[in-house]
Write a protein that holds these residues in place. Structure first.
Motif, mmCIF file in Angstrom:
data_model
loop_
_atom_site.group_PDB
_atom_site.id
_atom_site.type_symbol
_atom_site.label_atom_id
_atom_site.label_comp_id
_atom_site.label_asym_id
_atom_site.label_seq_id
_atom_site.Cartn_x
_atom_site.Cartn_y
_atom_site.Cartn_z
ATOM 1 N N ILE A 105 0.038 83.547 24.223
ATOM 2 C CA ILE A 105 -0.041 82.132 23.237
ATOM 3 C C ILE A 105 -0.058 82.553 21.916
ATOM 4 C CG2 ILE A 105 -1.565 80.308 23.008
ATOM 5 C CD1 ILE A 105 -2.613 80.142 25.695
ATOM 6 N N ASN A 106 -0.698 83.639 21.574
ATOM 7 C CA ASN A 106 -0.373 84.117 20.241
ATOM 8 C C ASN A 106 1.081 84.246 19.574
ATOM 9 O OD1 ASN A 106 -2.990 83.779 19.249
ATOM 10 N ND2 ASN A 106 -3.481 85.913 19.896
ATOM 11 N N ASP A 107 1.794 84.762 20.638
ATOM 12 C CA ASP A 107 3.289 85.046 20.294
ATOM 13 C C ASP A 107 3.981 83.615 20.118
ATOM 14 O OD1 ASP A 107 2.815 87.831 20.417
ATOM 15 O OD2 ASP A 107 3.585 88.114 22.484
ATOM 16 N N ILE A 108 3.594 82.797 21.066
ATOM 17 C CA ILE A 108 4.402 81.504 20.925
ATOM 18 C C ILE A 108 3.906 80.655 19.759
ATOM 19 C CG2 ILE A 108 4.417 79.466 22.249
ATOM 20 C CD1 ILE A 108 3.920 80.621 24.938
ATOM 21 N N ASN A 109 2.680 80.715 19.336
ATOM 22 C CA ASN A 109 2.230 80.202 18.003
ATOM 23 C C ASN A 109 2.982 80.898 16.892
ATOM 24 O OD1 ASN A 109 0.645 78.241 19.652
ATOM 25 N ND2 ASN A 109 -1.031 79.314 19.285
ATOM 26 N N GLY A 110 2.939 82.039 17.025
ATOM 27 C CA GLY A 110 3.470 82.883 15.840
ATOM 28 C C GLY A 110 5.116 82.446 15.652
ATOM 29 N N TYR A 111 5.659 82.449 16.902
ATOM 30 C CA TYR A 111 6.894 82.059 16.763
ATOM 31 C C TYR A 111 7.180 80.802 16.259
ATOM 32 C CZ TYR A 111 11.822 81.253 18.643
ATOM 33 O OH TYR A 111 12.932 80.710 18.438
ATOM 34 N N MET A 112 6.611 79.797 16.799
ATOM 35 C CA MET A 112 6.779 78.434 16.404
ATOM 36 C C MET A 112 6.345 78.274 14.796
ATOM 37 S SD MET A 112 8.124 77.053 19.057
ATOM 38 C CE MET A 112 7.810 75.204 18.624
ATOM 39 N N ALA A 113 5.631 78.955 14.199
ATOM 40 C CA ALA A 113 5.066 78.684 13.124
ATOM 41 C C ALA A 113 5.991 79.639 11.832
ATOM 42 C CB ALA A 113 3.723 79.481 12.831
ATOM 43 N N ALA A 114 6.868 80.679 12.209
ATOM 44 C CA ALA A 114 7.488 81.479 11.322
ATOM 45 C C ALA A 114 9.083 81.756 11.754
ATOM 46 C CB ALA A 114 6.831 82.758 11.177
ATOM 47 N N ASP A 115 9.494 81.262 12.887
ATOM 48 C CA ASP A 115 10.878 81.621 13.103
ATOM 49 C C ASP A 115 11.736 80.859 12.245
ATOM 50 O OD1 ASP A 115 12.539 83.308 15.070
ATOM 51 O OD2 ASP A 115 13.342 81.393 15.112
ATOM 52 N N LEU A 116 12.923 81.404 11.977
ATOM 53 C CA LEU A 116 13.968 80.698 11.167
ATOM 54 C C LEU A 116 14.731 79.469 12.010
ATOM 55 C CD1 LEU A 116 15.742 83.880 9.234
ATOM 56 C CD2 LEU A 116 14.240 82.118 8.390
ATOM 57 N N MET A 117 14.683 79.720 13.242
ATOM 58 C CA MET A 117 15.246 78.417 13.914
ATOM 59 C C MET A 117 14.523 77.345 14.124
ATOM 60 S SD MET A 117 17.551 79.918 16.887
ATOM 61 C CE MET A 117 16.497 81.005 17.926
ATOM 62 N N ILE A 118 13.172 77.482 13.938
ATOM 63 C CA ILE A 118 12.061 76.482 13.768
ATOM 64 C C ILE A 118 12.281 75.890 12.311
ATOM 65 C CG2 ILE A 118 9.794 75.835 13.827
ATOM 66 C CD1 ILE A 118 10.700 76.939 16.661
ATOM 67 N N ASP A 119 12.503 76.810 11.501
ATOM 68 C CA ASP A 119 12.762 76.112 10.043
ATOM 69 C C ASP A 119 13.962 75.152 10.045
ATOM 70 O OD1 ASP A 119 10.266 77.201 9.383
ATOM 71 O OD2 ASP A 119 11.133 78.896 8.281
ATOM 72 N N LYS A 120 14.980 75.728 10.730
ATOM 73 C CA LYS A 120 16.242 74.808 10.967
ATOM 74 C C LYS A 120 16.176 73.736 11.568
ATOM 75 C CE LYS A 120 20.487 74.052 10.576
ATOM 76 N NZ LYS A 120 21.055 73.254 9.272
ATOM 77 N N ILE A 121 15.373 73.500 12.631
ATOM 78 C CA ILE A 121 14.901 72.294 13.215
ATOM 79 C C ILE A 121 14.232 71.409 12.375
ATOM 80 C CG2 ILE A 121 13.667 71.356 15.018
ATOM 81 C CD1 ILE A 121 15.891 72.268 16.200
#
Length: 194
Positions: free
Chosen positions: A134-150
């Motif tokens: 879950i920490n990996d998912i939360n970290g990805y959703m908080a910091a990934d560039l694709m999430i920023d693009k969305i």
């Protein structure tokens, strides 16, 4: 003799009235043509600087006020009333066409942004489905560039006044996150204790 004087005086008055009316018509025509040219230039300028449907409405209102002023000034000239009515219709149609073009362009851009965001969401969903904590998912959703693009796309949709698509995209992003966390929890519970 007095009758002759009054006759001459009345003839002079009639001649002066005819001359004044003639001069008013010539001067009125010249002034009307100048005002129409100025109005045409204003319309062209306003159409050129219209960048949104709201601006089209604002500038159309300004032009319509100018039409009202012209109609008031040239109310004594019947021939100009018809010309002003035709011109008013022409200007209204030009602003409506510009407004429709802007709305169409805005919708095309919003649809393009939305389809791009949908492709990115598929990639995000695929990535988070393969994560093991879950920490990996939360970290990805908080910091990934694709999430920023969305998130950037959501802001672009809001700037385009398409809050429905922006809200939909925001909800879908949140749903991807929640679904990934829920599926991982279910998966971990199923495989507890071997």
């Amino acid at each position: 003799g007095i009758t002759d004087i009054y006759t001459t005086l009345n003839q002079v008055k009639v001649g002066i009235r005819k001359k004044i009316k003639s001069l008013m018509q010539v001067e009125g025509a010249a002034q009307f043509n100048a005002e129409i040219k100025l109005l045409n230039q204003a319309v062209i300028n306003y159409l050129d600087i219209c960048e949104s449907p709201d601006k089209c409405e604002e500038y159309l209102n300004k032009v319509m006020v100018q039409f009202e002023e012209l109609e008031g000034r040239f109310a004594d000239f019947d021939e100009y009333t018809v010309e002003l009515a035709d011109k008013r219709t022409e200007v209204y149609e030009a602003f409506e066409a510009r407004k429709l073009n802007l709305i169409e362009a805005r919708n095309k851009k919003a649809n393009a942004l939305m389809s791009s965001a949908e492709r990115i969401l598929k990639v995000i969903r695929h990535r988070v489905d393969g994560m093991d904590s879950i920490n990996d998912i939360n970290g990805y959703m908080a910091a990934d560039l694709m999430i920023d693009k969305i998130r950037s796309t959501i802001q672009d949709l809001i700037d385009l006044d398409d809050s429905v698509k922006a809200d939909d995209l925001q909800g879908r992003l949140k749903s991807v996150h929640q679904d990934a966390v829920r599926q991982l929890k279910d998966k971990l519970e199923l495989f507890a204790d071997g």
